[in-house]
Design a protein around this motif. Structure first.
Motif, PDB file in Angstrom:
ATOM      1  N   GLU A 164       0.827  -1.204   0.000  1.00 12.94           N
ATOM      2  CA  GLU A 164       0.000   0.000   0.000  1.00 12.94           C
ATOM      3  C   GLU A 164       0.859   1.250   0.000  1.00 12.94           C
ATOM      4  O   GLU A 164       0.481   2.285  -0.585  1.00 12.94           O
ATOM      5  CB  GLU A 164      -0.919  -0.026   1.220  1.00 12.94           C
ATOM      6  N   THR A 165       2.011   1.161   0.595  1.00 10.99           N
ATOM      7  CA  THR A 165       2.882   2.347   0.696  1.00 10.99           C
ATOM      8  C   THR A 165       3.738   2.538  -0.554  1.00 10.99           C
ATOM      9  O   THR A 165       3.839   3.651  -1.085  1.00 10.99           O
ATOM     10  CB  THR A 165       3.786   2.216   1.930  1.00 10.99           C
ATOM     11  N   ASP A 166       4.331   1.428  -1.075  1.00  6.49           N
ATOM     12  CA  ASP A 166       5.335   1.564  -2.129  1.00  6.49           C
ATOM     13  C   ASP A 166       4.846   1.210  -3.527  1.00  6.49           C
ATOM     14  O   ASP A 166       5.501   1.560  -4.512  1.00  6.49           O
ATOM     15  CB  ASP A 166       6.545   0.667  -1.803  1.00  6.49           C
ATOM     16  N   LEU A 167       3.717   0.494  -3.661  1.00  7.57           N
ATOM     17  CA  LEU A 167       3.321   0.018  -4.990  1.00  7.57           C
ATOM     18  C   LEU A 167       1.951   0.529  -5.432  1.00  7.57           C
ATOM     19  O   LEU A 167       1.820   1.063  -6.537  1.00  7.57           O
ATOM     20  CB  LEU A 167       3.316  -1.520  -5.015  1.00  7.57           C
ATOM     21  N   PHE A 168       0.948   0.379  -4.627  1.00  2.43           N
ATOM     22  CA  PHE A 168      -0.413   0.677  -5.073  1.00  2.43           C
ATOM     23  C   PHE A 168      -0.622   2.126  -5.506  1.00  2.43           C
ATOM     24  O   PHE A 168      -1.403   2.374  -6.440  1.00  2.43           O
ATOM     25  CB  PHE A 168      -1.409   0.315  -3.968  1.00  2.43           C
TER      26      PHE A 168
END
Length: 481
Positions: free
Chosen positions: A40-44
């Motif tokens: 959720e922090t680095d990809l989405f």
């Protein structure tokens, strides 16, 4: 730090950026919540852009599929409906995580959370009614696996000339609808042999079609704006003809055979023409009932339609032949047979059709006629249809050595009986002449028999040639398709 070492360090950093190296995801614990928070922090948040470090780097999308079912083929709309398991695979550049640290090496994530390539089938021609799959797989090396079922209504140029022994070759072209080759490149994920083998193992429904082969090759679509990378697959399908052979071809051959054997009926019989008319009526009703099984298209005429047309034309020609022969044998307006026709038919064509010339009768007719005046009598001796020869009673008495006996006085009763006997004999001769016919009518009757036999032989030759030609075309087309 020296200048060479600094240059080497900068070169190493440049190479790392060029290849997209990035830091791995950090999971605080091997739990799904920890991995989801890291994603959720680095990809989405980056699902709106293509997952590359440099936009000059194209994304390779690997594609493979498995054919699960052949739903149907519509010859009128030139379309093929099939069901596929489609698998797309691409890589999110720079995404990695430790499987032990995060608790798994693969996880399913919502499709809308990731960037998904716009891969489509160029031949698709209907509203997409495929089942919706909300998730895709993501592994710890950044590989995304998008495996979903696809219902394809595919435009296909169907060649039904050899129906029902036809082989169809339909194409499936996978490619990006929007992105050029500099952004997305299509790659074959599996060999066509593997796709074919797996499809044959898992195929669930094929109806009247059989999967023969799957071929595939990459291609490039060059347009003015740019180039598109595509993968083109070819599905080779063969129709199972048993339904049409049993319901169409065999009954038609049976009716043709019955019409062929109807030539054995005597041509002078009225039942022969009525029998042939009944066959034509039955064959017409048969074609109307079986019309729904025949393909409908405006481009080419199927060979089976030509087969039915020839069969109907042969039946009509057979009926016309019967009418012609009946007219020859029963018409009284022909008069005497022309000499050239008698020689041509009765001497030459009769030998061709193995009918020997009719032997002439050696029977001689002798009649004794009494004249109405006096006692003079005459004897006529003549063969059939030849001029009669009359010998007078005086000449007959001169040839006899003994004198004739004296006559008793005439009896009125005997004279009446004699007259009645002569009248009955005349009636009998007229009836025999009527039933036997004159020499001219007999010749016309013989000519009709010879022509009927000749047309029967030509009928057999034409049927054999036509049907063998159609069968050879069917066989040749299936061999070279």
């Amino acid at each position: 730090m020296t200048e060479p070492n600094k240059a080497a360090e900068l070169f190493f950093i440049w190479v790392m950026l060029l290849h997209g190296f990035a830091a791995a995801l950090n999971c605080t614990s091997p739990t799904p919540e920890s991995l989801f928070n890291a994603l959720e922090t680095d990809l989405f948040p980056k699902n709106l852009v293509r997952p590359v470090k440099n936009f000059a780097t194209p994304t390779n999308v690997s594609i493979t599929f498995t054919l699960v079912g052949i739903i149907g083929v519509d010859e009128k709309s030139q379309s093929l409906t099939i069901f596929l398991w489609q698998l797309l695979e691409w890589n999110i550049e720079g995404l990695t995580w430790d499987a032990e640290e995060c608790g798994t090496w693969r996880v399913s994530v919502p499709r809308e959370k990731l960037w998904v390539p716009d891969v489509h089938i160029s031949e698709f021609m209907d509203e997409d009614q495929s089942p919706h799959t909300p998730y895709v797989y993501l592994d710890n090396k950044g590989n995304v696996f998008d495996d979903r079922p696809v219902r394809v209504v595919n435009s296909c140029k169907l060649v039904i000339y050899t129906f029902p022994f036809d082989i169809q070759n339909c194409s499936l072209t996978f490619g990006s609808y929007l992105h050029f080759g500099s952004d997305i490149r299509m790659v074959m994920g599996s060999k066509t042999e593997e796709i074919l083998e797996e499809s044959r193992e898992v195929i669930q429904t094929s109806g009247e079609w059989e999967l023969l082969d799957i071929k595939g090759s990459p291609s490039v679509l060059v347009l003015t704006e740019g180039s598109y990378y595509e993968i083109e697959y070819f599905l080779v399908l063969r129709r199972r003809p048993i339904l049409y052979v049993v319901n169409l071809l065999i009954p038609s051959c049976f009716l043709i055979t019955v019409d062929l054997f109807s030539f054995l009926l005597p041509p002078q019989s009225v039942d022969r023409s009525a029998f042939k008319m009944t066959l034509i009526l039955g064959y017409t009703v048969f074609l109307l009932l079986m019309n729904d099984l025949l393909p409908i298209t405006g481009e080419t005429t199927p060979l089976i339609n030509v087969f039915f047309l020839i069969s109907l034309a042969l039946m009509v020609a057979s009926l016309l032949e019967t009418v012609f022969i009946t007219n020859i044998q029963f018409s009284s307006s022909h008069g005497a047979v022309p000499h050239w026709l008698s020689v041509l038919v009765l001497q030459y064509l009769a030998r061709v059709v193995c009918l020997p010339p009719q032997a002439k009768s050696n029977r001689v007719t002798v009649s004794i006629n009494s004249s109405a005046r006096g006692n003079s009598k005459s004897i006529s001796v003549a063969p059939p249809a030849e001029p009669q020869i009359y010998i007078s009673a005086v000449e007959l008495r001169s040839l006899s050595s003994s004198p004739p006996p004296e006559k008793p006085p005439p009896d009125p009763v005997l004279e009446e009986l004699s007259k009645l006997s002569r009248d009955l004999l005349a009636i009998r001769r007229q009836m025999e002449k009527h039933f036997k016919g004159t020499q001219s009518s007999q010749e016309w009757h013989r000519i009709g028999i010879v022509i009927d036999r000749l047309l029967f032989v030509l009928y057999i030759i034409f049927i054999t040639t036509s049907f063998v030609t159609i069968i050879c075309i069917w066989t040749w087309s299936n061999t070279f398709n």
